[in-house]
Design an enzyme around this catalytic site. Structure first.
Site, short mmCIF file in Angstrom:
data_model
loop_
_atom_site.label_atom_id
_atom_site.label_comp_id
_atom_site.label_asym_id
_atom_site.label_seq_id
_atom_site.Cartn_x
_atom_site.Cartn_y
_atom_site.Cartn_z
N LYS A 22 75.29 122.75 -49.30
CA LYS A 22 76.76 122.51 -49.00
C LYS A 22 76.99 121.04 -48.54
O LYS A 22 77.77 120.28 -48.75
CB LYS A 22 77.29 123.59 -48.07
CG LYS A 22 78.60 123.14 -47.35
CD LYS A 22 78.98 124.12 -46.36
CE LYS A 22 78.37 123.92 -44.80
NZ LYS A 22 79.24 123.16 -44.08
N ASN A 23 76.04 120.76 -47.29
CA ASN A 23 76.56 119.49 -46.64
C ASN A 23 76.14 118.33 -47.38
O ASN A 23 76.14 117.22 -47.16
CB ASN A 23 75.59 119.50 -45.29
CG ASN A 23 76.30 120.42 -44.49
OD1 ASN A 23 77.62 120.94 -44.66
ND2 ASN A 23 75.68 120.80 -43.45
N CYS A 116 86.00 122.64 -32.76
CA CYS A 116 85.79 123.84 -33.53
C CYS A 116 85.05 124.69 -32.36
O CYS A 116 84.51 124.31 -31.51
CB CYS A 116 85.11 123.69 -34.92
SG CYS A 116 83.35 123.37 -34.77
N ARG A 121 83.57 118.07 -31.28
CA ARG A 121 83.25 117.41 -32.42
C ARG A 121 84.32 116.21 -32.80
O ARG A 121 84.99 116.42 -33.82
CB ARG A 121 83.12 118.21 -33.35
CG ARG A 121 82.22 119.48 -33.20
CD ARG A 121 81.86 120.49 -34.40
NE ARG A 121 81.51 119.65 -35.47
CZ ARG A 121 81.01 120.22 -36.73
NH1 ARG A 121 81.63 121.63 -36.94
NH2 ARG A 121 80.40 119.71 -37.72
N ASP A 304 71.47 123.59 -37.41
CA ASP A 304 71.83 124.37 -38.30
C ASP A 304 70.97 125.76 -38.29
O ASP A 304 71.44 126.61 -39.05
CB ASP A 304 72.40 123.82 -39.53
CG ASP A 304 73.52 123.00 -39.44
OD1 ASP A 304 74.26 123.00 -38.42
OD2 ASP A 304 73.77 122.09 -40.36
N ARG A 397 81.86 130.34 -46.07
CA ARG A 397 82.01 128.84 -45.98
C ARG A 397 80.69 128.18 -46.58
O ARG A 397 80.84 127.12 -47.22
CB ARG A 397 82.60 128.37 -44.96
CG ARG A 397 83.89 128.90 -44.42
CD ARG A 397 84.14 128.10 -43.05
NE ARG A 397 83.64 126.75 -43.13
CZ ARG A 397 83.28 126.23 -42.24
NH1 ARG A 397 83.39 126.62 -41.08
NH2 ARG A 397 82.89 124.73 -42.32
N1 EPU Z 1 79.90 112.94 -32.32
C1 EPU Z 1 80.79 112.06 -31.81
N2 EPU Z 1 81.75 111.31 -32.59
C2 EPU Z 1 81.78 111.32 -33.98
C3 EPU Z 1 80.82 112.05 -34.42
C4 EPU Z 1 80.07 112.86 -34.00
O1 EPU Z 1 80.73 112.15 -30.53
O2 EPU Z 1 82.65 110.48 -34.12
C5 EPU Z 1 78.94 113.69 -31.82
C6 EPU Z 1 79.10 115.27 -32.32
O3 EPU Z 1 80.31 115.92 -31.61
C7 EPU Z 1 77.79 115.94 -32.24
C8 EPU Z 1 76.87 115.00 -32.57
O4 EPU Z 1 77.59 113.54 -32.68
O5 EPU Z 1 77.56 116.13 -30.84
C9 EPU Z 1 76.46 115.00 -33.97
O6 EPU Z 1 77.65 115.36 -34.86
P1 EPU Z 1 77.58 114.81 -36.54
O7 EPU Z 1 78.76 113.93 -36.59
O8 EPU Z 1 76.03 114.28 -36.95
O9 EPU Z 1 77.95 116.12 -37.16
P2 EPU Z 1 78.86 116.30 -38.37
O10 EPU Z 1 78.51 115.20 -39.40
O11 EPU Z 1 80.26 116.70 -38.00
C10 EPU Z 1 76.99 117.70 -40.16
C11 EPU Z 1 76.85 119.06 -40.68
C12 EPU Z 1 76.75 119.90 -39.66
C13 EPU Z 1 75.57 119.77 -38.98
C14 EPU Z 1 75.56 118.37 -38.42
C15 EPU Z 1 74.32 118.14 -37.47
C16 EPU Z 1 78.33 118.38 -42.60
C17 EPU Z 1 79.52 118.81 -43.30
N3 EPU Z 1 78.04 119.00 -41.35
O12 EPU Z 1 78.43 117.64 -38.98
O13 EPU Z 1 76.71 121.26 -40.33
O14 EPU Z 1 75.39 120.87 -38.00
O15 EPU Z 1 75.85 117.46 -39.16
O16 EPU Z 1 73.21 118.03 -38.28
O17 EPU Z 1 77.61 117.78 -43.08
C18 EPU Z 1 77.15 123.45 -40.61
O18 EPU Z 1 76.73 123.42 -42.10
O19 EPU Z 1 77.09 124.66 -40.29
C19 EPU Z 1 77.34 122.51 -39.89
C20 EPU Z 1 77.89 122.57 -38.82
#
Ligand code: EPU
Length: 418
Positions: A22-23, A116, A121, A304, A397
């Site tokens: 998915k990701n 969420c 996030r 995850d 999802r």
């Molecule tokens: N963060 C910030 N600011 C930002 C972006 C991120 O502070 O602008 C923080 C987040 O709050 C978190 C950390 O950085 O504490 C890492 O977050 P990241 O941005 O890497 O997460 P994401 O890109 O929103 C993706 C996956 C998640 C997975 C995380 C970590 C997708 C669509 N989602 O989320 O997947 O847990 O990376 O590996 O790729 C899931 O599939 O269940 C899921 C939640």
């Protein structure tokens, strides 16, 4: 609302094939906004999040044709640049449309994702990086309004290696003027998969899979063909299921190199794991030993799989400490696991799990995607009747046909339609 019922106690046996990740699929689909023509993406999983991104992109004017797991995508006729609140609120990854829309049209209006269940996030790192690439950004009535005359390459340092942040900036940078250097970038396999897709379109990207990614902007891109990588989180979920049930499962269509931390950890708790090319054979131990984990960005243990590993530790011999370092609220499954008899104490971002001889069947409620999977795992070993997992829409999802795949391994699990 659908629910899943499970009668525990079966040792899982047999073969299972993974779906596409998915990701990885979400950013690859978003990247098709970068140029017109028909893109052809294989190994697309059938998931609610995929239909959500299709619905948002259809609203923008993108054409989709689906043939089993092949998705053909054409963005010749983009007529809108908006991702509305009603859809974004159901899937935060909609923010991935921001980078490619800016690169293609110079403007985008995306509902600002809220917090969420697993944490606040924020998307501040995505926005800050785009501003440094010459984007005017404002927040109006809950919408991010972004526009630019021309994206410019920039030196960007991410305070935290954000996965979707890195993907967004890669997609913005491929058509920017001049080079973009992204430091402290995320290294997840999904980043490398997106880089492969972008290179097939003609983008110039180096360093993906390391913490420094260099992107030299190009004028034109062409449509591409791409295979989505297998879902490493789905693989890890089946590996843990086998470890919990004294199972013997062969998992096909794997990338073992994406699972090193999980393989090492499951071996340390006693699972016997054989690796051959793209297949993993996982034999569960008679006695599960306890082990600590700390979630980390790739190649560390993935957040995850934290909830699923915690469920395994609930029936291990001894105590373990589970430390969550990525999201601030990712222990929401704990209260449900406790309803099944687990002994878990939370202290800040650490959970102390004291292993018990057994878990007991109970009605429980899924609270997010990976928490749902952890409750199904608990149901597979729970004694004394049926476990009923409610609010299963979270599971849909991100896991393709999970209950059918478990049925194929002999589990007594059923979906009850609402
Ligand atoms: N963060 C910030 N600011 C930002 C972006 C991120 O502070 O602008 C923080 C987040 O709050 C978190 C950390 O950085 O504490 C890492 O977050 P990241 O941005 O890497 O997460 P994401 O890109 O929103 C993706 C996956 C998640 C997975 C995380 C970590 C997708 C669509 N989602 O989320 O997947 O847990 O990376 O590996 O790729 C899931 O599939 O269940 C899921 C939640």
């Amino acid at each position: 609302m659908d629910k899943i019922r499970i009668e525990g106690g079966v040792s899982l046996r047999g073969n299972v094939r993974l779906s596409g990740a998915k990701n990885a699929a979400l950013p690859v689909i978003a990247s098709c906004l970068l140029t017109g023509g028909w893109h052809r993406i294989r190994n697309i999983p059938s998931l609610k999040d995929i239909t959500t991104i299709e619905t948002i992109m259809s609203g923008i004017g993108v054409d989709f044709r689906k043939d089993n797991d092949i998705l053909s995508i054409n963005s010749d006729n983009i007529n809108e640049c908006e991702a509305p609140y009603d859809l974004v609120k159901t899937m935060r990854a909609s923010i991935l449309l921001l980078g490619p829309l800016l690169a293609r049209t110079g403007k985008a209006k995306i509902s600002m994702p809220g917090g969420c269940a697993i944490g606040a996030r924020p998307v501040n790192l995505h926005l800050k990086a785009l501003v440094s690439m010459g984007v005017d950004m404002s927040l109006d009535h809950g919408y991010i309004n972004a526009k630019t005359d021309r994206l410019k390459g920039a030196d960007i340092f991410f305070d935290i290696p954000s996965v979707t942040g890195t993907e967004n900036i890669m997609m913005a940078a491929v058509k920017a003027e001049g080079p973009t250097i992204l430091k402290n970038a995320a290294k997840e396999p999904e980043i490398t998969d997106l880089a492969c897709m972008l290179r097939s379109m003609g983008a110039r990207i180096q360093g993906d899979g390391t913490d420094t990614i260099v992107i030299n902007g190009v004028e034109d891109l062409t449509p591409a063909e791409h295979d989505i990588i297998p879902d490493r989180i789905e693989a890890g979920t089946f590996m843990i299921a086998s470890a919990m049930t004294k199972g013997e499962i062969k998992i096909f269509g794997c990338r073992p190199d994406h699972l090193s931390a999980v393989i090492e950890k499951l071996r340390s708790v006693g699972a016997d794991i054989e690796i051959t090319d793209n297949c993993l054979f996982v034999k569960g131990p008679e006695i599960i030993k306890s082990a600590d984990i700390k979630t980390m960005p790739f190649p560390g243990f993935p957040t995850d799989l934290q909830a699923q590993f915690m469920t395994l530790m609930c029936i291990a011999r001894g105590s373990s400490v589970i430390e969550e370092t990525i999201f601030e609220n990712r222990f929401i499954h704990v209260s449900e696991l406790k309803r099944m008899g687990a002994d878990i104490t939370i202290n800040g971002n650490q959970a102390l799990v004291r292993g018990k001889d057994r878990l007991l069947a109970a009605p429980v409620m899924a609270t997010d995607l990976r928490a749902s999977a952890s409750l199904i795992l608990a149901g597979l070993v729970a004694q004394g009747g049926r476990t009923e997992v409610n609010r299963i829409y979270h599971l849909d999802r991100g896991y393709e046909a999970l209950e059918r795949k478990f049925q194929g391994l002999g589990a007594r699990v059923w979906r009850e339609k609402a």
